[in-house]
Write a protein that holds these residues in place. Structure first.
Motif, PDB file in Angstrom:
ATOM      1  N   MET A  22     -16.209  -9.032   9.235  1.00  0.00           N
ATOM      2  CA  MET A  22     -16.180  -8.170   8.050  1.00  0.00           C
ATOM      3  C   MET A  22     -17.587  -7.927   7.521  1.00  0.00           C
ATOM      4  O   MET A  22     -18.385  -8.848   7.420  1.00  0.00           O
ATOM      5  CB  MET A  22     -15.304  -8.773   6.943  1.00  0.00           C
ATOM      6  N   GLY A  23     -17.862  -6.667   7.219  1.00  0.00           N
ATOM      7  CA  GLY A  23     -19.169  -6.285   6.730  1.00  0.00           C
ATOM      8  C   GLY A  23     -20.141  -5.973   7.848  1.00  0.00           C
ATOM      9  O   GLY A  23     -21.235  -5.470   7.618  1.00  0.00           O
ATOM     10  N   ASP A  24     -19.732  -6.268   9.075  1.00  0.00           N
ATOM     11  CA  ASP A  24     -20.565  -5.982  10.233  1.00  0.00           C
ATOM     12  C   ASP A  24     -19.871  -4.915  11.074  1.00  0.00           C
ATOM     13  O   ASP A  24     -20.141  -3.740  10.924  1.00  0.00           O
ATOM     14  CB  ASP A  24     -20.800  -7.280  11.023  1.00  0.00           C
ATOM     15  N   THR A  25     -18.933  -5.327  11.929  1.00  0.00           N
ATOM     16  CA  THR A  25     -18.193  -4.365  12.747  1.00  0.00           C
ATOM     17  C   THR A  25     -16.765  -4.166  12.253  1.00  0.00           C
ATOM     18  O   THR A  25     -16.002  -3.440  12.877  1.00  0.00           O
ATOM     19  CB  THR A  25     -18.164  -4.802  14.228  1.00  0.00           C
ATOM     20  N   VAL A  26     -16.415  -4.809  11.149  1.00  0.00           N
ATOM     21  CA  VAL A  26     -15.090  -4.646  10.545  1.00  0.00           C
ATOM     22  C   VAL A  26     -15.292  -4.258   9.082  1.00  0.00           C
ATOM     23  O   VAL A  26     -16.194  -4.771   8.408  1.00  0.00           O
ATOM     24  CB  VAL A  26     -14.251  -5.944  10.662  1.00  0.00           C
ATOM     25  N   VAL A  27     -14.432  -3.381   8.627  1.00  0.00           N
ATOM     26  CA  VAL A  27     -14.498  -2.924   7.240  1.00  0.00           C
ATOM     27  C   VAL A  27     -14.594  -4.125   6.298  1.00  0.00           C
ATOM     28  O   VAL A  27     -13.904  -5.126   6.478  1.00  0.00           O
ATOM     29  CB  VAL A  27     -13.290  -2.028   6.885  1.00  0.00           C
ATOM     30  N   ASP A  28     -15.465  -4.024   5.308  1.00  0.00           N
ATOM     31  CA  ASP A  28     -15.682  -5.117   4.361  1.00  0.00           C
ATOM     32  C   ASP A  28     -14.853  -4.886   3.101  1.00  0.00           C
ATOM     33  O   ASP A  28     -14.390  -3.771   2.840  1.00  0.00           O
ATOM     34  CB  ASP A  28     -17.168  -5.193   3.995  1.00  0.00           C
ATOM     35  N   PHE A  68       2.842 -15.845  -0.784  1.00  0.00           N
ATOM     36  CA  PHE A  68       2.021 -14.895  -0.027  1.00  0.00           C
ATOM     37  C   PHE A  68       2.785 -13.593   0.181  1.00  0.00           C
ATOM     38  O   PHE A  68       2.261 -12.517  -0.060  1.00  0.00           O
ATOM     39  CB  PHE A  68       1.610 -15.480   1.334  1.00  0.00           C
ATOM     40  N   PHE A  69       4.028 -13.692   0.647  1.00  0.00           N
ATOM     41  CA  PHE A  69       4.799 -12.490   0.952  1.00  0.00           C
ATOM     42  C   PHE A  69       5.158 -11.674  -0.286  1.00  0.00           C
ATOM     43  O   PHE A  69       5.517 -10.514  -0.169  1.00  0.00           O
ATOM     44  CB  PHE A  69       6.041 -12.839   1.780  1.00  0.00           C
ATOM     45  N   SER A  70       5.025 -12.251  -1.466  1.00  0.00           N
ATOM     46  CA  SER A  70       5.301 -11.498  -2.693  1.00  0.00           C
ATOM     47  C   SER A  70       4.103 -10.649  -3.125  1.00  0.00           C
ATOM     48  O   SER A  70       4.236  -9.807  -4.005  1.00  0.00           O
ATOM     49  CB  SER A  70       5.712 -12.452  -3.827  1.00  0.00           C
ATOM     50  N   LEU A  71       2.950 -10.849  -2.507  1.00  0.00           N
ATOM     51  CA  LEU A  71       1.749 -10.085  -2.847  1.00  0.00           C
ATOM     52  C   LEU A  71       1.830  -8.663  -2.291  1.00  0.00           C
ATOM     53  O   LEU A  71       2.561  -8.399  -1.336  1.00  0.00           O
ATOM     54  CB  LEU A  71       0.506 -10.764  -2.270  1.00  0.00           C
ATOM     55  N   SER A  72       1.021  -7.766  -2.861  1.00  0.00           N
ATOM     56  CA  SER A  72       0.924  -6.408  -2.329  1.00  0.00           C
ATOM     57  C   SER A  72       0.190  -6.447  -0.994  1.00  0.00           C
ATOM     58  O   SER A  72      -0.449  -7.450  -0.642  1.00  0.00           O
ATOM     59  CB  SER A  72       0.143  -5.515  -3.304  1.00  0.00           C
ATOM     60  N   THR A  73       0.255  -5.377  -0.255  1.00  0.00           N
ATOM     61  CA  THR A  73      -0.395  -5.306   1.054  1.00  0.00           C
ATOM     62  C   THR A  73      -1.885  -5.614   0.956  1.00  0.00           C
ATOM     63  O   THR A  73      -2.408  -6.446   1.696  1.00  0.00           O
ATOM     64  CB  THR A  73      -0.177  -3.910   1.683  1.00  0.00           C
ATOM     65  N   ASP A  74      -2.587  -4.940   0.056  1.00  0.00           N
ATOM     66  CA  ASP A  74      -4.025  -5.158  -0.047  1.00  0.00           C
ATOM     67  C   ASP A  74      -4.355  -6.553  -0.567  1.00  0.00           C
ATOM     68  O   ASP A  74      -5.369  -7.142  -0.183  1.00  0.00           O
ATOM     69  CB  ASP A  74      -4.682  -4.068  -0.909  1.00  0.00           C
ATOM     70  N   ASP A  75      -3.505  -7.108  -1.414  1.00  0.00           N
ATOM     71  CA  ASP A  75      -3.716  -8.483  -1.875  1.00  0.00           C
ATOM     72  C   ASP A  75      -3.527  -9.474  -0.727  1.00  0.00           C
ATOM     73  O   ASP A  75      -4.236 -10.473  -0.633  1.00  0.00           O
ATOM     74  CB  ASP A  75      -2.784  -8.831  -3.039  1.00  0.00           C
ATOM     75  N   ASP A 135     -12.072   3.321   7.669  1.00  0.00           N
ATOM     76  CA  ASP A 135     -10.757   3.790   7.197  1.00  0.00           C
ATOM     77  C   ASP A 135      -9.667   3.518   8.231  1.00  0.00           C
ATOM     78  O   ASP A 135      -8.552   3.112   7.887  1.00  0.00           O
ATOM     79  CB  ASP A 135     -10.795   5.282   6.860  1.00  0.00           C
ATOM     80  N   GLU A 136      -9.984   3.747   9.504  1.00  0.00           N
ATOM     81  CA  GLU A 136      -9.002   3.491  10.561  1.00  0.00           C
ATOM     82  C   GLU A 136      -8.698   1.999  10.654  1.00  0.00           C
ATOM     83  O   GLU A 136      -7.532   1.604  10.794  1.00  0.00           O
ATOM     84  CB  GLU A 136      -9.526   3.993  11.907  1.00  0.00           C
ATOM     85  N   GLN A 137      -9.731   1.157  10.574  1.00  0.00           N
ATOM     86  CA  GLN A 137      -9.522  -0.285  10.631  1.00  0.00           C
ATOM     87  C   GLN A 137      -8.651  -0.761   9.477  1.00  0.00           C
ATOM     88  O   GLN A 137      -7.709  -1.547   9.684  1.00  0.00           O
ATOM     89  CB  GLN A 137     -10.864  -1.025  10.604  1.00  0.00           C
ATOM     90  N   LEU A 138      -8.948  -0.297   8.281  1.00  0.00           N
ATOM     91  CA  LEU A 138      -8.164  -0.706   7.113  1.00  0.00           C
ATOM     92  C   LEU A 138      -6.711  -0.268   7.259  1.00  0.00           C
ATOM     93  O   LEU A 138      -5.787  -1.043   6.958  1.00  0.00           O
ATOM     94  CB  LEU A 138      -8.777  -0.143   5.829  1.00  0.00           C
ATOM     95  N   GLN A 139      -6.480   0.940   7.754  1.00  0.00           N
ATOM     96  CA  GLN A 139      -5.102   1.409   7.932  1.00  0.00           C
ATOM     97  C   GLN A 139      -4.370   0.560   8.962  1.00  0.00           C
ATOM     98  O   GLN A 139      -3.193   0.236   8.785  1.00  0.00           O
ATOM     99  CB  GLN A 139      -5.068   2.890   8.335  1.00  0.00           C
ATOM    100  N   ILE A 140      -5.055   0.165  10.024  1.00  0.00           N
ATOM    101  CA  ILE A 140      -4.437  -0.691  11.049  1.00  0.00           C
ATOM    102  C   ILE A 140      -4.047  -2.030  10.437  1.00  0.00           C
ATOM    103  O   ILE A 140      -2.940  -2.532  10.664  1.00  0.00           O
ATOM    104  CB  ILE A 140      -5.367  -0.864  12.258  1.00  0.00           C
ATOM    105  N   MET A 141      -4.947  -2.622   9.641  1.00  0.00           N
ATOM    106  CA  MET A 141      -4.623  -3.884   8.975  1.00  0.00           C
ATOM    107  C   MET A 141      -3.397  -3.725   8.079  1.00  0.00           C
ATOM    108  O   MET A 141      -2.505  -4.573   8.081  1.00  0.00           O
ATOM    109  CB  MET A 141      -5.810  -4.367   8.127  1.00  0.00           C
ATOM    110  N   ARG A 142      -3.377  -2.653   7.314  1.00  0.00           N
ATOM    111  CA  ARG A 142      -2.235  -2.408   6.416  1.00  0.00           C
ATOM    112  C   ARG A 142      -0.953  -2.241   7.217  1.00  0.00           C
ATOM    113  O   ARG A 142       0.100  -2.761   6.838  1.00  0.00           O
ATOM    114  CB  ARG A 142      -2.499  -1.175   5.554  1.00  0.00           C
TER     115      ARG A 142
END
Length: 172
Positions: free
Chosen positions: A109-115, A20-27, A69-76
């Motif tokens: 996701m897809g509702d109140t969170v970026v999908d 898992f930790f070897s994956l990229s951030t988005d992966d 966009d803000e939600q995705l950046q926070i996740m990243r």
């Protein structure tokens, strides 16, 4: 993978966590979503009485009001352990509460969170790690997800080195 993975991990679960930790951030984000989508309620939270979602108002309240966009950046930022307001809020939670955050985000996701993008295709790397997680028994799955969850976010609190790791008994 963190320098000192949890001693609670078996060799098999350590290997899955390392993958898992070897994956990229988005992966990593895609894999977390897919894991929750496939395993659903069985991983949420691992011990319902041990999770306290009211302790994460910023992550389970304010977060839902932000733009995609803000939600995705926070996740990243959380996945990359960056020193940000939201990453600190996440890093201050227990592993069980961190699992609740990912669960809440996954079901919204897809509702109140970026999908995920509609044209997103799962990479072979993600599918391999997901298959390994699915191959674990329930306890192994929870152990891996806790390890993953607790090694994201930002915290100034440093892990205490165990006597077993140092070989030195602390003196009074």
């Amino acid at each position: 993978m963190p320098a000192n993975p949890s001693r609670a991990l078996t060799e098999n679960t350590q290997n899955v966590a390392k993958a898992f930790f070897s994956l990229s951030t988005d992966d990593k984000l895609a894999l977390l979503y897919l894991a929750y989508e496939k395993m659903g309620d069985s991983i949420t939270p691992a011990e319902p009485t041990a999770a306290e979602p009211e302790l994460a108002p910023k992550l389970l309240g304010d977060y839902f009001e932000l733009s995609d966009d803000e939600q995705l950046q926070i996740m990243r930022d959380i996945v990359e352990s960056k020193d940000t307001e939201y990453s600190r809020a996440y890093g201050a939670l227990t592993a069980n509460n961190q699992l609740v955050v990912w669960y809440a985000w996954a079901i919204a996701m897809g509702d109140t969170v970026v999908d995920m993008p509609e044209d997103y295709e799962i990479t072979e790397s993600i599918q391999n790690v997901l298959n390994h997680i699915e191959d674990l028994d329930f306890e192994g799955q929870i152990t891996v997800l806790r390890e993953v969850a607790q090694n994201m976010g930002y915290s100034d609190v440093k892990r205490v080195t165990s006597t077993q790791e140092t070989g030195v008994t602390p003196s009074l």
